[in-house]
Design a protein around this motif. Sequence first.
Motif, PDB file in Angstrom:
ATOM      1  N   GLN A 261     -10.016   8.649   2.132  1.00 47.92           N
ATOM      2  CA  GLN A 261      -9.643   7.570   1.217  1.00 47.92           C
ATOM      3  C   GLN A 261      -8.123   7.433   1.125  1.00 47.92           C
ATOM      4  O   GLN A 261      -7.585   6.324   1.127  1.00 47.92           O
ATOM      5  N   ALA A 262      -7.437   8.579   1.049  1.00 46.30           N
ATOM      6  CA  ALA A 262      -5.975   8.546   0.993  1.00 46.30           C
ATOM      7  C   ALA A 262      -5.393   7.987   2.289  1.00 46.30           C
ATOM      8  O   ALA A 262      -4.414   7.230   2.271  1.00 46.30           O
ATOM      9  N   ALA A 263      -6.001   8.371   3.422  1.00 41.64           N
ATOM     10  CA  ALA A 263      -5.522   7.876   4.715  1.00 41.64           C
ATOM     11  C   ALA A 263      -5.710   6.364   4.825  1.00 41.64           C
ATOM     12  O   ALA A 263      -4.824   5.658   5.323  1.00 41.64           O
ATOM     13  N   ALA A 264      -6.854   5.866   4.353  1.00 43.08           N
ATOM     14  CA  ALA A 264      -7.100   4.418   4.406  1.00 43.08           C
ATOM     15  C   ALA A 264      -6.066   3.661   3.584  1.00 43.08           C
ATOM     16  O   ALA A 264      -5.589   2.591   3.992  1.00 43.08           O
ATOM     17  N   ALA A 265      -5.683   4.228   2.437  1.00 44.53           N
ATOM     18  CA  ALA A 265      -4.707   3.564   1.576  1.00 44.53           C
ATOM     19  C   ALA A 265      -3.301   3.604   2.158  1.00 44.53           C
ATOM     20  O   ALA A 265      -2.460   2.763   1.827  1.00 44.53           O
ATOM     21  N   ASN A 266      -3.038   4.584   3.038  1.00 43.29           N
ATOM     22  CA  ASN A 266      -1.690   4.758   3.600  1.00 43.29           C
ATOM     23  C   ASN A 266      -1.600   4.369   5.068  1.00 43.29           C
ATOM     24  O   ASN A 266      -0.567   4.602   5.692  1.00 43.29           O
ATOM     25  N   ILE A 267      -2.655   3.800   5.634  1.00 40.79           N
ATOM     26  CA  ILE A 267      -2.747   3.695   7.082  1.00 40.79           C
ATOM     27  C   ILE A 267      -1.634   2.850   7.699  1.00 40.79           C
ATOM     28  O   ILE A 267      -1.208   3.106   8.837  1.00 40.79           O
ATOM     29  N   ASP A 268      -1.116   1.891   6.985  1.00 39.17           N
ATOM     30  CA  ASP A 268      -0.039   1.054   7.524  1.00 39.17           C
ATOM     31  C   ASP A 268       1.288   1.802   7.591  1.00 39.17           C
ATOM     32  O   ASP A 268       2.227   1.333   8.239  1.00 39.17           O
ATOM     33  N   ARG A 269       1.376   2.950   6.923  1.00 39.08           N
ATOM     34  CA  ARG A 269       2.616   3.736   6.934  1.00 39.08           C
ATOM     35  C   ARG A 269       2.526   4.948   7.859  1.00 39.08           C
ATOM     36  O   ARG A 269       3.428   5.784   7.863  1.00 39.08           O
ATOM     37  N   LEU A 270       1.457   5.039   8.631  1.00 41.88           N
ATOM     38  CA  LEU A 270       1.267   6.175   9.525  1.00 41.88           C
ATOM     39  C   LEU A 270       1.726   5.832  10.940  1.00 41.88           C
ATOM     40  O   LEU A 270       1.496   4.724  11.431  1.00 41.88           O
ATOM     41  N   GLY A 271       2.359   6.796  11.588  1.00 44.02           N
ATOM     42  CA  GLY A 271       2.777   6.607  12.968  1.00 44.02           C
ATOM     43  C   GLY A 271       1.649   6.911  13.933  1.00 44.02           C
ATOM     44  O   GLY A 271       0.545   7.300  13.551  1.00 44.02           O
ATOM     45  N   ALA A 272       1.934   6.756  15.229  1.00 47.70           N
ATOM     46  CA  ALA A 272       0.914   6.942  16.259  1.00 47.70           C
ATOM     47  C   ALA A 272       0.352   8.365  16.237  1.00 47.70           C
ATOM     48  O   ALA A 272      -0.867   8.557  16.288  1.00 47.70           O
ATOM     49  N   LEU A 273       1.221   9.371  16.158  1.00 49.40           N
ATOM     50  CA  LEU A 273       0.749  10.756  16.154  1.00 49.40           C
ATOM     51  C   LEU A 273      -0.076  11.048  14.908  1.00 49.40           C
ATOM     52  O   LEU A 273      -1.086  11.763  14.978  1.00 49.40           O
ATOM     53  N   ASP A 274       0.335  10.503  13.774  1.00 51.40           N
ATOM     54  CA  ASP A 274      -0.419  10.698  12.533  1.00 51.40           C
ATOM     55  C   ASP A 274      -1.820  10.099  12.652  1.00 51.40           C
ATOM     56  O   ASP A 274      -2.811  10.726  12.257  1.00 51.40           O
ATOM     57  N   LEU A 275      -1.913   8.896  13.190  1.00 54.79           N
ATOM     58  CA  LEU A 275      -3.214   8.246  13.360  1.00 54.79           C
ATOM     59  C   LEU A 275      -4.103   9.055  14.299  1.00 54.79           C
ATOM     60  O   LEU A 275      -5.301   9.240  14.044  1.00 54.79           O
ATOM     61  N   SER A 276      -3.516   9.541  15.383  1.00 57.28           N
ATOM     62  CA  SER A 276      -4.272  10.333  16.348  1.00 57.28           C
ATOM     63  C   SER A 276      -4.777  11.627  15.720  1.00 57.28           C
ATOM     64  O   SER A 276      -5.942  12.005  15.886  1.00 57.28           O
ATOM     65  N   ASN A 277      -3.892  12.323  15.001  1.00 53.68           N
ATOM     66  CA  ASN A 277      -4.284  13.592  14.375  1.00 53.68           C
ATOM     67  C   ASN A 277      -5.366  13.393  13.314  1.00 53.68           C
ATOM     68  O   ASN A 277      -6.284  14.202  13.185  1.00 53.68           O
ATOM     69  N   LEU A 278      -5.245  12.317  12.542  1.00 54.29           N
ATOM     70  CA  LEU A 278      -6.260  12.034  11.534  1.00 54.29           C
ATOM     71  C   LEU A 278      -7.605  11.737  12.185  1.00 54.29           C
ATOM     72  O   LEU A 278      -8.648  12.274  11.770  1.00 54.29           O
ATOM     73  N   ALA A 279      -7.591  10.880  13.194  1.00 49.11           N
ATOM     74  CA  ALA A 279      -8.845  10.527  13.868  1.00 49.11           C
ATOM     75  C   ALA A 279      -9.489  11.769  14.472  1.00 49.11           C
ATOM     76  O   ALA A 279     -10.701  11.981  14.364  1.00 49.11           O
ATOM     77  N   TRP A 280      -8.663  12.616  15.132  1.00 49.75           N
ATOM     78  CA  TRP A 280      -9.200  13.844  15.725  1.00 49.75           C
ATOM     79  C   TRP A 280      -9.765  14.772  14.652  1.00 49.75           C
ATOM     80  O   TRP A 280     -10.866  15.325  14.802  1.00 49.75           O
ATOM     81  N   ALA A 281      -9.033  14.956  13.547  1.00 42.64           N
ATOM     82  CA  ALA A 281      -9.469  15.873  12.487  1.00 42.64           C
ATOM     83  C   ALA A 281     -10.799  15.427  11.884  1.00 42.64           C
ATOM     84  O   ALA A 281     -11.711  16.239  11.679  1.00 42.64           O
ATOM     85  N   PHE A 282     -10.925  14.145  11.599  1.00 41.61           N
ATOM     86  CA  PHE A 282     -12.154  13.650  10.995  1.00 41.61           C
ATOM     87  C   PHE A 282     -13.324  13.742  11.982  1.00 41.61           C
ATOM     88  O   PHE A 282     -14.460  14.027  11.597  1.00 41.61           O
ATOM     89  N   ALA A 283     -13.038  13.493  13.271  1.00 43.27           N
ATOM     90  CA  ALA A 283     -14.096  13.566  14.277  1.00 43.27           C
ATOM     91  C   ALA A 283     -14.532  15.008  14.524  1.00 43.27           C
ATOM     92  O   ALA A 283     -15.721  15.323  14.543  1.00 43.27           O
ATOM     93  N   TRP A 284     -13.566  15.902  14.721  1.00 40.74           N
ATOM     94  CA  TRP A 284     -13.886  17.295  15.033  1.00 40.74           C
ATOM     95  C   TRP A 284     -14.637  17.968  13.895  1.00 40.74           C
ATOM     96  O   TRP A 284     -15.598  18.709  14.114  1.00 40.74           O
ATOM     97  N   SER A 285     -14.213  17.723  12.665  1.00 40.43           N
ATOM     98  CA  SER A 285     -14.821  18.410  11.518  1.00 40.43           C
ATOM     99  C   SER A 285     -16.179  17.827  11.153  1.00 40.43           C
ATOM    100  O   SER A 285     -16.942  18.464  10.421  1.00 40.43           O
ATOM    101  N   SER A 286     -16.487  16.649  11.634  1.00 45.58           N
ATOM    102  CA  SER A 286     -17.760  15.950  11.384  1.00 45.58           C
ATOM    103  C   SER A 286     -18.075  15.849   9.895  1.00 45.58           C
ATOM    104  O   SER A 286     -19.217  15.967   9.483  1.00 45.58           O
ATOM    105  N   GLN A 287     -17.022  15.623   9.083  1.00 46.61           N
ATOM    106  CA  GLN A 287     -17.211  15.527   7.638  1.00 46.61           C
ATOM    107  C   GLN A 287     -16.794  14.168   7.076  1.00 46.61           C
ATOM    108  O   GLN A 287     -16.749  13.984   5.853  1.00 46.61           O
ATOM    109  N   VAL A 288     -16.486  13.217   7.984  1.00 52.71           N
ATOM    110  CA  VAL A 288     -16.086  11.876   7.541  1.00 52.71           C
ATOM    111  C   VAL A 288     -16.925  10.861   8.305  1.00 52.71           C
ATOM    112  O   VAL A 288     -16.450  10.194   9.234  1.00 52.71           O
TER     113      VAL A 288
END
Length: 485
Positions: free
Chosen positions: A198-225
């Motif tokens: 939820q916090a990431a969705a609210a801040n997504i326009d302020r995230l850089g490429a590496l931040d977006l990649s790390n978030l996507a990987w973290a949510f996918a790997w942990s299978s909790q989102v």
Amino acid sequence: RAAAAASPLLPARLFDAIAAVAASRAADFNEQELSNLARAFATAGHEAPELLDAIARAARQRLSEFTPQGLATVSWAFAKSAHLAWRGAVPPASAQGGRAQGGDAPSAGPPPLRAALCAELLVEGRAAALNPAELAITLWAFATAGHTGGEPYRCLGEALMPRLFPPRGLEGQAISNAAWALATARHENPRLFSALAQAAAANIDRLGALDLSNLAWAFAWSSQVPVAEHPAFYSRLGPASLVRLSDFDGGSLSNLAWALAVASPSPDVLDAVAAAALSERLAEVHGSTALNVGQLCQVHQYHLWLEERGDVAEALPEALREQARDSFLGMAQLAPSSRMQRLVARELRAVGGVRSVEEEVVVAQGYTVDLLVQHADFGPLAVEVDGPHHFLSEGSRRPTGATQLKRRQLRSSGLRLVSLPYWELNELQAQPRRGRDDLRVCSASTSSPCGPSPGHWHGATSGQWSRLLERAVRDDQRVESADDP
């Protein structure tokens, strides 16, 4: 303090001189001076192993005197320096550079400084006293060192959850750091990951490429989102990535592609236009810098994802597809079969209705199936013997994103897939039979190898194995029914 502020500007010889003097006087410094010194050398990227040894010895004797900011600073500085006093004897794959350095003697557990900091964070009120950014960077520091176990991730996560949102909530890169750290540590807390999404969705326009990649990987790997529960994040991830596509390098781009493949084959996650742009950028990056083997393996799974979706127009260039598939097959051949897998194969050969059992079978998509069982009633069955590493953490029954992706993509090819998880294999009990191997599966934290224990033999009857296989087939049928619109 001046060194900390101006560290990038100071000449290396001056750093060496400061390190030589400070190392001999580290015991005389107060906690603020110790954290400032560690931060200055980490910021400058200047190696000073003897000084960091001295800071580690002095700091761990009086961590109770450190301010919350000081604790976070020391954690970050030692993690950034990849020093032995923090990361331990063997650097994890995710550690950020640095050669092996002197420090505390290697041990089976965490090094003394990291262990002492973890204990200090468990003191009542200490973790809660860190501000959101300090919590995120401390999580990052422990995860970068490959720190395992529930702590300090549990206490830091609990302190972070109520402070993820405005006012004075976590922002930008700090959200990405926290999510990456918790996923890397295989920490299971769906409520915390949901809040991070939820916090990431609210801040997504302020995230850089590496931040977006790390978030996507973290949510996918942990299978909790899951996508269904977090449409706000996933509906914005594609457009936000598309805007910054030229900023993605090979590693961040392949991570993003893999994460999207894990999330869902639905076009809601990435529409056809964005998928075509992502494929084009992958080909461009590979042509200019060449993706490594691990990244090419991710690209192969991304290509399988495009096939799942029926996105022919968005397919990767043939040369990249072939190279990615070859890398995927090569990595699969390097992975040895497990002892547990061989034992299960032997037992299944004795089950009624089983006509044959092949081990380590490569299927059309390039995946290696643990066992291919030809059954009189069920036909061909792709059997996956899922040990503890297929799940998020010790004792967890939540499959990792990688496990979920393999299962889904194998099923999408038409294979009937059945999973035999380690806890069900552990529960198989029978009367002792002399000369049988122990079928118990070690947990991820077991220090001794998984092997036969004289006097504690456990086997299982053919009927028990048959019922286990039938149950697994029924589970697969339920999954297929749930996936069928």
